[in-house]
Design a protein around this motif. Structure first.
Motif, PDB file in Angstrom:
ATOM      1  N   LYS A 195       0.850  -1.189   0.000  1.00 26.05           N
ATOM      2  CA  LYS A 195       0.000   0.000   0.000  1.00 26.05           C
ATOM      3  C   LYS A 195       0.884   1.235   0.000  1.00 26.05           C
ATOM      4  CE  LYS A 195      -3.719  -2.243   2.473  1.00 26.05           C
ATOM      5  NZ  LYS A 195      -4.565  -2.242   3.655  1.00 26.05           N
ATOM      6  N   ASP A 196       0.299   2.344  -0.420  1.00 24.04           N
ATOM      7  CA  ASP A 196       1.043   3.597  -0.472  1.00 24.04           C
ATOM      8  C   ASP A 196       1.637   3.946   0.887  1.00 24.04           C
ATOM      9  OD1 ASP A 196       0.045   3.575  -3.005  1.00 24.04           O
ATOM     10  OD2 ASP A 196      -1.380   5.202  -2.700  1.00 24.04           O
ATOM     11  N   GLU A 197       0.875   3.690   1.938  1.00 26.54           N
ATOM     12  CA  GLU A 197       1.327   4.016   3.284  1.00 26.54           C
ATOM     13  C   GLU A 197       2.516   3.154   3.705  1.00 26.54           C
ATOM     14  OE1 GLU A 197      -1.948   3.316   2.570  1.00 26.54           O
ATOM     15  OE2 GLU A 197      -2.670   5.366   2.569  1.00 26.54           O
ATOM     16  N   GLN A 198       2.695   1.995   3.071  1.00 27.67           N
ATOM     17  CA  GLN A 198       3.847   1.140   3.362  1.00 27.67           C
ATOM     18  C   GLN A 198       5.055   1.544   2.516  1.00 27.67           C
ATOM     19  OE1 GLN A 198       1.734  -2.452   2.314  1.00 27.67           O
ATOM     20  NE2 GLN A 198       1.874  -3.195   4.425  1.00 27.67           N
ATOM     21  N   ILE A 199       4.804   2.047   1.336  1.00 28.94           N
ATOM     22  CA  ILE A 199       5.879   2.402   0.406  1.00 28.94           C
ATOM     23  C   ILE A 199       6.646   3.627   0.891  1.00 28.94           C
ATOM     24  CG2 ILE A 199       6.354   3.206  -1.938  1.00 28.94           C
ATOM     25  CD1 ILE A 199       3.956   1.465  -2.834  1.00 28.94           C
ATOM     26  N   ILE A 200       5.938   4.623   1.391  1.00 33.20           N
ATOM     27  CA  ILE A 200       6.558   5.887   1.804  1.00 33.20           C
ATOM     28  C   ILE A 200       7.670   5.663   2.848  1.00 33.20           C
ATOM     29  CG2 ILE A 200       6.158   8.175   2.797  1.00 33.20           C
ATOM     30  CD1 ILE A 200       4.856   7.864   0.044  1.00 33.20           C
ATOM     31  N   PRO A 201       7.417   4.886   3.913  1.00 30.42           N
ATOM     32  CA  PRO A 201       8.507   4.664   4.879  1.00 30.42           C
ATOM     33  C   PRO A 201       9.708   3.919   4.281  1.00 30.42           C
ATOM     34  CG  PRO A 201       6.407   4.102   5.867  1.00 30.42           C
ATOM     35  CD  PRO A 201       6.154   4.359   4.422  1.00 30.42           C
ATOM     36  N   HIS A 241      12.180  -6.145   3.157  1.00 25.38           N
ATOM     37  CA  HIS A 241      10.737  -5.972   2.952  1.00 25.38           C
ATOM     38  C   HIS A 241      10.148  -6.942   1.933  1.00 25.38           C
ATOM     39  CE1 HIS A 241      10.598  -2.406   5.469  1.00 25.38           C
ATOM     40  NE2 HIS A 241      11.684  -1.965   4.853  1.00 25.38           N
ATOM     41  N   GLY A 242      10.994  -7.646   1.193  1.00 26.92           N
ATOM     42  CA  GLY A 242      10.502  -8.680   0.273  1.00 26.92           C
ATOM     43  C   GLY A 242       9.962  -8.152  -1.040  1.00 26.92           C
ATOM     44  N   PHE A 243      10.692  -7.306  -1.720  1.00 28.01           N
ATOM     45  CA  PHE A 243      10.290  -6.836  -3.049  1.00 28.01           C
ATOM     46  C   PHE A 243      11.497  -6.880  -3.971  1.00 28.01           C
ATOM     47  CE2 PHE A 243      11.401  -3.015  -0.634  1.00 28.01           C
ATOM     48  CZ  PHE A 243      12.298  -2.383  -1.489  1.00 28.01           C
ATOM     49  N   ALA A 244      11.248  -6.822  -5.278  1.00 27.21           N
ATOM     50  CA  ALA A 244      12.324  -6.821  -6.262  1.00 27.21           C
ATOM     51  C   ALA A 244      13.033  -5.464  -6.225  1.00 27.21           C
ATOM     52  CB  ALA A 244      11.775  -7.087  -7.654  1.00 27.21           C
ATOM     53  N   GLU A 245      14.342  -5.471  -6.418  1.00 27.00           N
ATOM     54  CA  GLU A 245      15.117  -4.242  -6.322  1.00 27.00           C
ATOM     55  C   GLU A 245      14.656  -3.171  -7.303  1.00 27.00           C
ATOM     56  OE1 GLU A 245      19.325  -4.836  -6.393  1.00 27.00           O
ATOM     57  OE2 GLU A 245      19.242  -6.451  -4.932  1.00 27.00           O
ATOM     58  N   GLY A 246      14.268  -3.567  -8.501  1.00 24.10           N
ATOM     59  CA  GLY A 246      13.860  -2.606  -9.521  1.00 24.10           C
ATOM     60  C   GLY A 246      12.603  -1.837  -9.183  1.00 24.10           C
ATOM     61  N   ILE A 247      11.733  -2.422  -8.367  1.00 26.56           N
ATOM     62  CA  ILE A 247      10.457  -1.765  -8.048  1.00 26.56           C
ATOM     63  C   ILE A 247      10.683  -0.502  -7.222  1.00 26.56           C
ATOM     64  CG2 ILE A 247       9.917  -3.005  -5.911  1.00 26.56           C
ATOM     65  CD1 ILE A 247       7.404  -2.250  -8.653  1.00 26.56           C
ATOM     66  N   LEU A 248      11.775  -0.440  -6.477  1.00 28.03           N
ATOM     67  CA  LEU A 248      12.047   0.748  -5.661  1.00 28.03           C
ATOM     68  C   LEU A 248      12.151   1.993  -6.528  1.00 28.03           C
ATOM     69  CD1 LEU A 248      12.788   1.627  -2.653  1.00 28.03           C
ATOM     70  CD2 LEU A 248      15.068   1.839  -3.587  1.00 28.03           C
ATOM     71  N   TYR A 249      12.753   1.859  -7.690  1.00 27.42           N
ATOM     72  CA  TYR A 249      12.924   3.014  -8.570  1.00 27.42           C
ATOM     73  C   TYR A 249      11.578   3.445  -9.163  1.00 27.42           C
ATOM     74  CZ  TYR A 249      17.746   1.878  -7.812  1.00 27.42           C
ATOM     75  OH  TYR A 249      18.942   1.619  -7.208  1.00 27.42           O
ATOM     76  N   THR A 250      10.691   2.487  -9.401  1.00 31.14           N
ATOM     77  CA  THR A 250       9.333   2.821  -9.859  1.00 31.14           C
ATOM     78  C   THR A 250       8.596   3.584  -8.765  1.00 31.14           C
ATOM     79  OG1 THR A 250       9.293   0.808 -11.186  1.00 31.14           O
ATOM     80  CG2 THR A 250       7.171   1.863 -10.732  1.00 31.14           C
ATOM     81  N   PHE A 302       6.285   8.202  -5.953  1.00 33.62           N
ATOM     82  CA  PHE A 302       6.042   8.695  -4.598  1.00 33.62           C
ATOM     83  C   PHE A 302       7.191   9.491  -4.005  1.00 33.62           C
ATOM     84  CE2 PHE A 302       3.575   4.710  -4.896  1.00 33.62           C
ATOM     85  CZ  PHE A 302       2.304   5.223  -4.714  1.00 33.62           C
ATOM     86  N   GLY A 303       8.247   9.748  -4.753  1.00 35.16           N
ATOM     87  CA  GLY A 303       9.407  10.446  -4.215  1.00 35.16           C
ATOM     88  C   GLY A 303       9.047  11.803  -3.638  1.00 35.16           C
TER      89      GLY A 303
END
Length: 72
Positions: free
Chosen positions: A3-9, A27-36, A41-42
């Motif tokens: 969720k958006d509220e989880q991504i921001i932190p 957190h269990g996600f693919a490294e590339g998704i962070l840049y998306t 949300f930056g």
């Protein structure tokens, strides 16, 4: 899945200097998704992300109403 509220932190952690690979493992996600996420949300706070989601939802409703009206 996140969720958006989880991504921001997570983005805040990255800005604080934690590496992408460490965050992905923790957190269990693919490294590339962070840049998306960063491009979307930056610089946002959790309340900003909620407001964005609400505005996108309202915009979708208005588009559907306009499309229905144009069909009639």
């Amino acid at each position: 899945r996140f969720k958006d509220e989880q991504i921001i932190p997570i983005l805040k952690e990255h800005e604080a200097g934690v590496s992408v690979s460490d965050l992905a493992r923790k957190h269990g996600f693919a490294e590339g998704i962070l840049y998306t996420w960063k491009s979307k949300f930056g610089g946002m706070e959790a309340s900003d992300a909620k407001r964005l989601r609400d505005l996108e939802s309202e915009n979708d409703k208005l588009k559907r109403l306009l499309a229905d009206e144009m069909l009639e």
